[in-house]
Design a protein around this motif. Structure first.
Motif, PDB file in Angstrom:
ATOM      1  N   VAL A   1       0.845  -1.200   0.000  1.00 42.87           N
ATOM      2  CA  VAL A   1       0.000   0.000   0.000  1.00 42.87           C
ATOM      3  C   VAL A   1       0.878   1.248   0.000  1.00 42.87           C
ATOM      4  CG1 VAL A   1      -1.721   1.314   1.289  1.00 42.87           C
ATOM      5  CG2 VAL A   1      -1.891  -1.183   1.177  1.00 42.87           C
ATOM      6  N   ARG A   2       1.879   1.257   0.861  1.00 42.83           N
ATOM      7  CA  ARG A   2       2.772   2.416   0.939  1.00 42.83           C
ATOM      8  C   ARG A   2       3.490   2.648  -0.388  1.00 42.83           C
ATOM      9  NH1 ARG A   2       7.789   2.194   1.796  1.00 42.83           N
ATOM     10  NH2 ARG A   2       7.677   0.097   2.668  1.00 42.83           N
ATOM     11  N   SER A   3       3.960   1.578  -1.008  1.00 43.01           N
ATOM     12  CA  SER A   3       4.661   1.722  -2.291  1.00 43.01           C
ATOM     13  C   SER A   3       3.731   2.244  -3.371  1.00 43.01           C
ATOM     14  CB  SER A   3       5.256   0.375  -2.710  1.00 43.01           C
ATOM     15  OG  SER A   3       6.227  -0.058  -1.790  1.00 43.01           O
ATOM     16  N   PHE A   4       2.509   1.748  -3.388  1.00 48.22           N
ATOM     17  CA  PHE A   4       1.552   2.204  -4.399  1.00 48.22           C
ATOM     18  C   PHE A   4       1.206   3.672  -4.204  1.00 48.22           C
ATOM     19  CE2 PHE A   4      -2.905   3.013  -5.545  1.00 48.22           C
ATOM     20  CZ  PHE A   4      -2.807   2.850  -6.919  1.00 48.22           C
ATOM     21  N   LEU A   5       0.927   4.077  -2.961  1.00 52.63           N
ATOM     22  CA  LEU A   5       0.579   5.470  -2.703  1.00 52.63           C
ATOM     23  C   LEU A   5       1.730   6.403  -3.057  1.00 52.63           C
ATOM     24  CD1 LEU A   5      -1.377   5.180   0.666  1.00 52.63           C
ATOM     25  CD2 LEU A   5      -2.321   5.685  -1.588  1.00 52.63           C
ATOM     26  N   GLU A   6       2.954   5.997  -2.750  1.00 47.24           N
ATOM     27  CA  GLU A   6       4.111   6.828  -3.062  1.00 47.24           C
ATOM     28  C   GLU A   6       4.235   7.025  -4.568  1.00 47.24           C
ATOM     29  OE1 GLU A   6       7.610   9.099  -2.244  1.00 47.24           O
ATOM     30  OE2 GLU A   6       5.925   8.435  -1.010  1.00 47.24           O
ATOM     31  N   ALA A   7       4.026   5.964  -5.331  1.00 50.42           N
ATOM     32  CA  ALA A   7       4.160   6.058  -6.788  1.00 50.42           C
ATOM     33  C   ALA A   7       2.974   6.765  -7.436  1.00 50.42           C
ATOM     34  CB  ALA A   7       4.308   4.660  -7.390  1.00 50.42           C
ATOM     35  N   ALA A   8       1.775   6.535  -6.889  1.00 48.78           N
ATOM     36  CA  ALA A   8       0.573   7.041  -7.552  1.00 48.78           C
ATOM     37  C   ALA A   8       0.256   8.479  -7.176  1.00 48.78           C
ATOM     38  CB  ALA A   8      -0.622   6.140  -7.220  1.00 48.78           C
ATOM     39  N   VAL A   9       0.294   8.812  -5.874  1.00 49.40           N
ATOM     40  CA  VAL A   9      -0.151  10.139  -5.444  1.00 49.40           C
ATOM     41  C   VAL A   9       0.863  10.860  -4.567  1.00 49.40           C
ATOM     42  CG1 VAL A   9      -2.591   9.500  -5.581  1.00 49.40           C
ATOM     43  CG2 VAL A   9      -1.380   9.218  -3.419  1.00 49.40           C
ATOM     44  N   GLY A  10       2.016  10.245  -4.315  1.00 49.78           N
ATOM     45  CA  GLY A  10       2.998  10.842  -3.411  1.00 49.78           C
ATOM     46  C   GLY A  10       4.248  11.298  -4.131  1.00 49.78           C
ATOM     47  N   GLY A  11       5.314  11.397  -3.354  1.00 48.12           N
ATOM     48  CA  GLY A  11       6.604  11.753  -3.917  1.00 48.12           C
ATOM     49  C   GLY A  11       6.787  13.215  -4.264  1.00 48.12           C
ATOM     50  N   TRP A  12       5.999  14.095  -3.685  1.00 52.17           N
ATOM     51  CA  TRP A  12       6.038  15.503  -4.065  1.00 52.17           C
ATOM     52  C   TRP A  12       7.313  16.187  -3.580  1.00 52.17           C
ATOM     53  CZ3 TRP A  12       2.610  17.505  -7.390  1.00 52.17           C
ATOM     54  CH2 TRP A  12       1.474  16.753  -7.632  1.00 52.17           C
ATOM     55  N   ARG A  13       7.978  16.894  -4.512  1.00 53.14           N
ATOM     56  CA  ARG A  13       9.224  17.583  -4.227  1.00 53.14           C
ATOM     57  C   ARG A  13       9.273  18.889  -5.020  1.00 53.14           C
ATOM     58  NH1 ARG A  13      13.306  14.387  -2.310  1.00 53.14           N
ATOM     59  NH2 ARG A  13      14.916  15.583  -3.370  1.00 53.14           N
ATOM     60  N   ILE A  14      10.048  19.833  -4.494  1.00 57.16           N
ATOM     61  CA  ILE A  14      10.262  21.097  -5.208  1.00 57.16           C
ATOM     62  C   ILE A  14      11.298  20.897  -6.304  1.00 57.16           C
ATOM     63  CG2 ILE A  14      11.567  23.251  -4.913  1.00 57.16           C
ATOM     64  CD1 ILE A  14       9.867  24.023  -2.687  1.00 57.16           C
ATOM     65  N   THR A  15      11.036  21.503  -7.464  1.00 56.72           N
ATOM     66  CA  THR A  15      12.022  21.551  -8.540  1.00 56.72           C
ATOM     67  C   THR A  15      12.085  22.977  -9.076  1.00 56.72           C
ATOM     68  OG1 THR A  15      10.398  21.052 -10.275  1.00 56.72           O
ATOM     69  CG2 THR A  15      11.499  19.175  -9.232  1.00 56.72           C
ATOM     70  N   ASN A  16      13.186  23.301  -9.725  1.00 54.97           N
ATOM     71  CA  ASN A  16      13.333  24.576 -10.436  1.00 54.97           C
ATOM     72  C   ASN A  16      12.998  25.779  -9.546  1.00 54.97           C
ATOM     73  OD1 ASN A  16      14.020  23.088 -12.673  1.00 54.97           O
ATOM     74  ND2 ASN A  16      11.978  23.169 -13.569  1.00 54.97           N
ATOM     75  N   LEU A  17      13.576  25.805  -8.369  1.00 53.51           N
ATOM     76  CA  LEU A  17      13.359  26.937  -7.471  1.00 53.51           C
ATOM     77  C   LEU A  17      14.069  28.173  -8.010  1.00 53.51           C
ATOM     78  CD1 LEU A  17      12.451  28.150  -4.715  1.00 53.51           C
ATOM     79  CD2 LEU A  17      14.638  27.330  -3.793  1.00 53.51           C
ATOM     80  N   SER A  18      13.351  29.272  -8.087  1.00 48.47           N
ATOM     81  CA  SER A  18      13.953  30.563  -8.412  1.00 48.47           C
ATOM     82  C   SER A  18      13.376  31.596  -7.462  1.00 48.47           C
ATOM     83  CB  SER A  18      13.666  30.955  -9.865  1.00 48.47           C
ATOM     84  OG  SER A  18      12.272  31.102 -10.081  1.00 48.47           O
ATOM     85  N   PHE A  19      14.123  32.678  -7.252  1.00 46.22           N
ATOM     86  CA  PHE A  19      13.655  33.653  -6.272  1.00 46.22           C
ATOM     87  C   PHE A  19      14.301  35.007  -6.532  1.00 46.22           C
ATOM     88  CE2 PHE A  19      17.002  30.912  -4.595  1.00 46.22           C
ATOM     89  CZ  PHE A  19      18.016  31.816  -4.312  1.00 46.22           C
ATOM     90  N   ASN A  20      13.625  36.019  -6.008  1.00 50.18           N
ATOM     91  CA  ASN A  20      14.193  37.362  -5.970  1.00 50.18           C
ATOM     92  C   ASN A  20      13.921  37.917  -4.578  1.00 50.18           C
ATOM     93  OD1 ASN A  20      11.491  38.274  -5.932  1.00 50.18           O
ATOM     94  ND2 ASN A  20      11.430  38.370  -8.174  1.00 50.18           N
ATOM     95  N   GLU A  21      14.048  39.215  -4.415  1.00 61.82           N
ATOM     96  CA  GLU A  21      13.880  39.782  -3.080  1.00 61.82           C
ATOM     97  C   GLU A  21      12.431  39.782  -2.614  1.00 61.82           C
ATOM     98  OE1 GLU A  21      15.614  43.612  -3.005  1.00 61.82           O
ATOM     99  OE2 GLU A  21      17.685  42.902  -3.223  1.00 61.82           O
ATOM    100  N   ASP A  22      11.493  39.579  -3.541  1.00 66.81           N
ATOM    101  CA  ASP A  22      10.078  39.684  -3.190  1.00 66.81           C
ATOM    102  C   ASP A  22       9.359  38.344  -3.087  1.00 66.81           C
ATOM    103  OD1 ASP A  22      10.171  42.519  -3.187  1.00 66.81           O
ATOM    104  OD2 ASP A  22      10.053  42.502  -5.383  1.00 66.81           O
TER     105      ASP A  22
END
Length: 281
Positions: free
Chosen positions: A180-201
């Motif tokens: 169950v844990r493996s399925f949930l991780e593959a199907a609806v989980g695993g969320w991570r930040i990518t392509n972070l960019s930023f300025n002063e605001d």
């Protein structure tokens, strides 16, 4: 490898939806009505549940919970349920932390036809983001980047703390079976930040999920059986009704059984280029 899909977020977008309605109705009501928890569960109400239902429940505990209920409080109610395993009667919806914390902690279930039962995977996203920050994945070592790191942590402080607290509470619940844990991780989980960019605001980043590209799993009767949930006569809500309740397009939802072997083509097909996400825990 199948490319994960991306949703763009800013410092002001993608926030956990905050419950705005009145507190949940918790009690038994007049004339020996069945014990019930109805509405939006808010912080502190797990303690009220424990105070209200001190005796052994002789009737099924009726749950009709808003998707906007506080995820951590639902986990606390789930911890209260675990040693008691009360019989449950579900109506309207039990999604996200309700499904993980209550559905999996109660005893036998009666589920009214059309009730939305859905597992999501975004509740711990900001705990994972904190892991990424701590691992040095998002900011470099130079002084300017480290200053932005501290500003990022301050900007998302509340969301990170909430997500870490939820992860800790869920770790105290009975563990999900490995499949169950493996399925949930593959199907609806695993969320991570990518392509972070930023300025002063502001900060801008992508969120990428698991390879199956889904936001929600809507288990059918076989899916509940695979979860070890006893719910005779369960008739799941339709994808269309689930999408309306959760305010997402139908293509974000996988409806069906748990799959031990995942397809090469993703189970879900969000639109290319990303979309704004209503983040529910």
């Amino acid at each position: 490898m199948t490319k994960t899909w991306r949703a763009i977020a800013t410092a002001c977008a993608g926030a956990l939806l905050a419950p705005m309605a009145q507190a949940a109705f918790i009690g038994t009501g007049p004339f020996n009505a069945a014990p019930h928890i109805i509405g939006v569960v808010k912080p502190g109400e797990a303690d009220e549940v424990a105070r209200t239902f001190t005796a052994t429940l002789k009737l099924p505990l009726a749950l009709s919970l808003s998707p906007l209920s506080d995820a951590r409080e639902l986990a606390r109610i789930g911890l209260w349920m675990q040693p008691r395993r009360p019989e449950l009667k579900l109506s309207r919806s039990c999604v996200a932390s309700c499904a993980r914390s209550l559905l999996m902690s109660g005893g036998p279930l009666r589920i009214e036809p059309g009730t939305v039962i859905a597992f999501g995977g975004m509740g711990n996203t900001f705990a994972t983001v904190k892991d990424q920050v701590d691992a040095g994945e998002l900011f470099s070592d130079d002084e300017r980047s480290q200053a932005s790191r501290e500003r990022f942590l301050a900007t998302f402080k509340v969301r990170i703390e909430q997500s870490l607290a939820l992860r800790e509470l869920q770790s105290q619940l009975a563990p999900l079976p490995d499949r169950v844990r493996s399925f949930l991780e593959a199907a609806v989980g695993g969320w991570r930040i990518t392509n972070l960019s930023f300025n002063e605001d502001s900060f801008r980043f992508g969120l990428e999920g698991g390879p199956q590209r889904c936001l929600w799993w809507l288990p059918d009767a076989e899916g509940l059986r695979q979860l070890g949930v006893d719910a005779p006569g369960y008739r799941p809500a339709s994808r269309a009704d689930t999408a309306r309740m959760l305010q997402v397009p139908e293509q974000f939802i996988y409806a069906g059984p748990l799959l031990d072997t995942l397809p090469e083509q993703p189970l879900c097909s969000p639109p290319p280029g990303g979309t704004d996400l209503p983040m529910l825990p």
